[in-house]
Design a protein around this motif. Structure first.
Motif, mmCIF file in Angstrom:
data_model
loop_
_atom_site.group_PDB
_atom_site.id
_atom_site.type_symbol
_atom_site.label_atom_id
_atom_site.label_comp_id
_atom_site.label_asym_id
_atom_site.label_seq_id
_atom_site.Cartn_x
_atom_site.Cartn_y
_atom_site.Cartn_z
ATOM 1 N N GLU A 91 0.829 -1.214 0.000
ATOM 2 C CA GLU A 91 0.000 0.000 0.000
ATOM 3 C C GLU A 91 0.862 1.262 0.000
ATOM 4 O O GLU A 91 0.380 2.336 -0.367
ATOM 5 N N ILE A 92 2.139 1.142 0.365
ATOM 6 C CA ILE A 92 3.006 2.328 0.314
ATOM 7 C C ILE A 92 3.222 2.788 -1.124
ATOM 8 O O ILE A 92 3.637 3.910 -1.354
ATOM 9 N N PHE A 93 2.901 1.920 -2.095
ATOM 10 C CA PHE A 93 3.052 2.279 -3.503
ATOM 11 C C PHE A 93 1.760 2.810 -4.112
ATOM 12 O O PHE A 93 1.741 3.201 -5.279
ATOM 13 N N LYS A 94 0.695 2.837 -3.333
ATOM 14 C CA LYS A 94 -0.587 3.313 -3.848
ATOM 15 C C LYS A 94 -0.450 4.757 -4.337
ATOM 16 O O LYS A 94 0.061 5.617 -3.631
ATOM 17 N N GLY A 95 -0.877 4.989 -5.547
ATOM 18 C CA GLY A 95 -0.812 6.325 -6.129
ATOM 19 C C GLY A 95 0.544 6.688 -6.697
ATOM 20 O O GLY A 95 0.736 7.802 -7.187
ATOM 21 N N ALA A 96 1.502 5.757 -6.651
ATOM 22 C CA ALA A 96 2.834 6.043 -7.204
ATOM 23 C C ALA A 96 2.734 6.249 -8.708
ATOM 24 O O ALA A 96 1.940 5.604 -9.390
#
Length: 107
Positions: A25-30
């Motif tokens: 989820e830390i990559f969400k919107g990357a």
């Protein structure tokens, strides 16, 4: 290159528990297009090939090195620091998100 200081910092993060809780989820919107552009621009594949041989893809399978998205992002940050790339945090995340999509597939 001496990676010991960076490795020590990563271990400190791991043992502090800060990285264990981080899923993909830390990559969400990357910005994946930006990540792809930065990987090409900074010649990441060529650098990895010079370190591990072949096409460099062995760099993406470091058995036992890390097993979650937070540690993957930390490894990209280590490259950013060691190579003095000057990437902003959102750019590091974009590169890590592309690597996760293409190689690691952390959930």
């Amino acid at each position: 290159m001496n990676f010991a200081p960076i490795g020590t910092a990563l271990l400190a993060l791991v043992f502090s528990g800060a990285v264990f809780a981080q899923g993909a989820e830390i990559f969400k919107g990357a910005d994946l297009a930006l990540g792809e552009k930065l990987i090409a621009e900074h010649k990441c594949a060529q650098c990895h090939a010079s370190k591990v041989g072949g096409d460099g893809s062995a760099m993406y399978k470091p058995q036992g090195k890390f097993n979650n998205a937070g540690l993957l992002r930390g490894m990209v940050e280590m490259c950013n620091t060691q190579m003095n790339l000057g990437l902003f945090p959102e750019e590091v995340t974009a590169v890590a998100a592309v690597l996760n999509r293409d190689h690691y597939k952390f959930k």
